[in-house]
Design a protein around this motif. Sequence first.
Motif, PDB file in Angstrom:
ATOM      1  N   ARG A 139      -4.567  -2.841 -12.809  1.00  0.00           N
ATOM      2  CA  ARG A 139      -5.682  -2.984 -11.884  1.00  0.00           C
ATOM      3  C   ARG A 139      -5.118  -3.545 -10.582  1.00  0.00           C
ATOM      4  NH1 ARG A 139      -6.697  -5.918 -16.198  1.00  0.00           N
ATOM      5  NH2 ARG A 139      -6.823  -7.789 -14.954  1.00  0.00           N
ATOM      6  N   SER A 140      -5.933  -3.553  -9.554  1.00  0.00           N
ATOM      7  CA  SER A 140      -5.448  -4.022  -8.252  1.00  0.00           C
ATOM      8  C   SER A 140      -5.044  -5.489  -8.273  1.00  0.00           C
ATOM      9  CB  SER A 140      -6.505  -3.790  -7.171  1.00  0.00           C
ATOM     10  OG  SER A 140      -7.685  -4.501  -7.481  1.00  0.00           O
ATOM     11  N   ASP A 141      -5.493  -6.247  -9.275  1.00  0.00           N
ATOM     12  CA  ASP A 141      -5.088  -7.652  -9.337  1.00  0.00           C
ATOM     13  C   ASP A 141      -3.792  -7.856 -10.125  1.00  0.00           C
ATOM     14  OD1 ASP A 141      -6.317  -7.012 -11.771  1.00  0.00           O
ATOM     15  OD2 ASP A 141      -7.169  -9.013 -12.028  1.00  0.00           O
ATOM     16  N   THR A 142      -3.222  -6.789 -10.710  1.00  0.00           N
ATOM     17  CA  THR A 142      -1.959  -6.931 -11.444  1.00  0.00           C
ATOM     18  C   THR A 142      -0.806  -6.189 -10.778  1.00  0.00           C
ATOM     19  OG1 THR A 142      -2.427  -5.043 -12.907  1.00  0.00           O
ATOM     20  CG2 THR A 142      -3.111  -7.244 -13.669  1.00  0.00           C
ATOM     21  N   ALA A 143      -1.118  -5.154 -10.007  1.00  0.00           N
ATOM     22  CA  ALA A 143      -0.078  -4.390  -9.308  1.00  0.00           C
ATOM     23  C   ALA A 143      -0.713  -3.653  -8.137  1.00  0.00           C
ATOM     24  CB  ALA A 143       0.584  -3.404 -10.255  1.00  0.00           C
ATOM     25  N   THR A 144      -0.003  -3.638  -7.015  1.00  0.00           N
ATOM     26  CA  THR A 144      -0.529  -3.024  -5.803  1.00  0.00           C
ATOM     27  C   THR A 144       0.548  -2.190  -5.127  1.00  0.00           C
ATOM     28  OG1 THR A 144      -1.897  -4.975  -5.461  1.00  0.00           O
ATOM     29  CG2 THR A 144      -1.652  -3.500  -3.598  1.00  0.00           C
ATOM     30  N   LEU A 152      10.901  12.854   0.471  1.00  0.00           N
ATOM     31  CA  LEU A 152      11.298  11.776  -0.429  1.00  0.00           C
ATOM     32  C   LEU A 152      10.533  10.547   0.045  1.00  0.00           C
ATOM     33  CD1 LEU A 152      13.083  10.491  -2.625  1.00  0.00           C
ATOM     34  CD2 LEU A 152      14.741   9.996  -0.810  1.00  0.00           C
ATOM     35  N   ALA A 153       9.744   9.972  -0.831  1.00  0.00           N
ATOM     36  CA  ALA A 153       8.965   8.787  -0.479  1.00  0.00           C
ATOM     37  C   ALA A 153       9.473   7.596  -1.282  1.00  0.00           C
ATOM     38  CB  ALA A 153       7.486   9.017  -0.779  1.00  0.00           C
ATOM     39  N   VAL A 154       9.730   6.497  -0.593  1.00  0.00           N
ATOM     40  CA  VAL A 154      10.122   5.250  -1.240  1.00  0.00           C
ATOM     41  C   VAL A 154       8.888   4.359  -1.216  1.00  0.00           C
ATOM     42  CG1 VAL A 154      11.684   3.286  -1.204  1.00  0.00           C
ATOM     43  CG2 VAL A 154      12.510   5.549  -0.481  1.00  0.00           C
ATOM     44  N   VAL A 155       8.339   4.120  -2.407  1.00  0.00           N
ATOM     45  CA  VAL A 155       7.050   3.447  -2.542  1.00  0.00           C
ATOM     46  C   VAL A 155       7.246   2.052  -3.127  1.00  0.00           C
ATOM     47  CG1 VAL A 155       4.753   3.598  -3.568  1.00  0.00           C
ATOM     48  CG2 VAL A 155       5.988   5.702  -2.965  1.00  0.00           C
ATOM     49  N   PRO A 156       6.952   0.999  -2.359  1.00  0.00           N
ATOM     50  CA  PRO A 156       7.046  -0.359  -2.897  1.00  0.00           C
ATOM     51  C   PRO A 156       5.779  -0.726  -3.672  1.00  0.00           C
ATOM     52  CG  PRO A 156       6.657  -0.435  -0.543  1.00  0.00           C
ATOM     53  CD  PRO A 156       6.719   1.010  -0.927  1.00  0.00           C
ATOM     54  N   VAL A 157       5.983  -1.354  -4.814  1.00  0.00           N
ATOM     55  CA  VAL A 157       4.879  -1.816  -5.645  1.00  0.00           C
ATOM     56  C   VAL A 157       5.064  -3.303  -5.892  1.00  0.00           C
ATOM     57  CG1 VAL A 157       3.715  -1.605  -7.880  1.00  0.00           C
ATOM     58  CG2 VAL A 157       4.649   0.436  -6.754  1.00  0.00           C
ATOM     59  N   ARG A 158       4.005  -4.058  -5.654  1.00  0.00           N
ATOM     60  CA  ARG A 158       4.041  -5.501  -5.898  1.00  0.00           C
ATOM     61  C   ARG A 158       3.280  -5.792  -7.192  1.00  0.00           C
ATOM     62  NH1 ARG A 158       3.092  -8.965  -1.007  1.00  0.00           N
ATOM     63  NH2 ARG A 158       5.269  -8.400  -0.800  1.00  0.00           N
ATOM     64  N   PHE A 159       4.005  -6.354  -8.171  1.00  0.00           N
ATOM     65  CA  PHE A 159       3.407  -6.779  -9.427  1.00  0.00           C
ATOM     66  C   PHE A 159       3.133  -8.274  -9.326  1.00  0.00           C
ATOM     67  CE2 PHE A 159       5.740  -2.975 -10.527  1.00  0.00           C
ATOM     68  CZ  PHE A 159       4.922  -2.334 -11.441  1.00  0.00           C
ATOM     69  N   THR A 160       1.983  -8.732  -9.825  1.00  0.00           N
ATOM     70  CA  THR A 160       1.659 -10.151  -9.744  1.00  0.00           C
ATOM     71  C   THR A 160       2.537 -10.976 -10.683  1.00  0.00           C
ATOM     72  OG1 THR A 160      -0.138  -9.860 -11.323  1.00  0.00           O
ATOM     73  CG2 THR A 160      -0.718  -9.859  -8.982  1.00  0.00           C
ATOM     74  N   HIS A 161       3.000 -10.355 -11.771  1.00  0.00           N
ATOM     75  CA  HIS A 161       3.928 -10.993 -12.708  1.00  0.00           C
ATOM     76  C   HIS A 161       5.080 -10.032 -12.940  1.00  0.00           C
ATOM     77  CE1 HIS A 161       1.003 -14.108 -13.497  1.00  0.00           C
ATOM     78  NE2 HIS A 161       0.096 -13.177 -13.756  1.00  0.00           N
ATOM     79  N   GLU A 162       6.242 -10.565 -13.168  1.00  0.00           N
ATOM     80  CA  GLU A 162       7.404  -9.712 -13.427  1.00  0.00           C
ATOM     81  C   GLU A 162       7.072  -8.762 -14.574  1.00  0.00           C
ATOM     82  OE1 GLU A 162      11.011  -8.058 -12.824  1.00  0.00           O
ATOM     83  OE2 GLU A 162      10.092  -9.610 -11.594  1.00  0.00           O
ATOM     84  N   PRO A 163       7.128  -7.454 -14.329  1.00  0.00           N
ATOM     85  CA  PRO A 163       6.755  -6.502 -15.375  1.00  0.00           C
ATOM     86  C   PRO A 163       7.804  -6.443 -16.491  1.00  0.00           C
ATOM     87  CG  PRO A 163       7.522  -5.343 -13.435  1.00  0.00           C
ATOM     88  CD  PRO A 163       7.483  -6.799 -13.082  1.00  0.00           C
TER      89      PRO A 163
END
Length: 98
Positions: free
Chosen positions: A82-87, A5-16
């Motif tokens: 893209r990498s500038d909108t979500a990482t 089980l992997a818990v993967v954090p994703v950072r969005f540059t703007h609230e999706p």
Amino acid sequence: MARYLAVVPVRFTHEPAEDVLNDFNDALAAYDPRGTRGRIVTRRTDAGDLTFSIIVEAADDREAKRVAGETATSALLETGHRSDTATVRGDAIEVIPG
């Protein structure tokens, strides 16, 4: 190969928007740990990242983190990010053998 089980954090540059999360969720549906293909956003971290829980198969913890990161990154690209909108925050992925 073991399942993790992997818990993967994703950072969005703007609230999706909801439709963006739905598309991303659909792209990860095959990895839903509950097998229900439902919403897999689990929580928001203190840093503001959204976390997604997915199931991956790997030989060990290190590979599980790599596979989880690649899976989430592919889902982001598939849904037009893209990498500038979500990482994917690969350094913060947590895995639990299951």
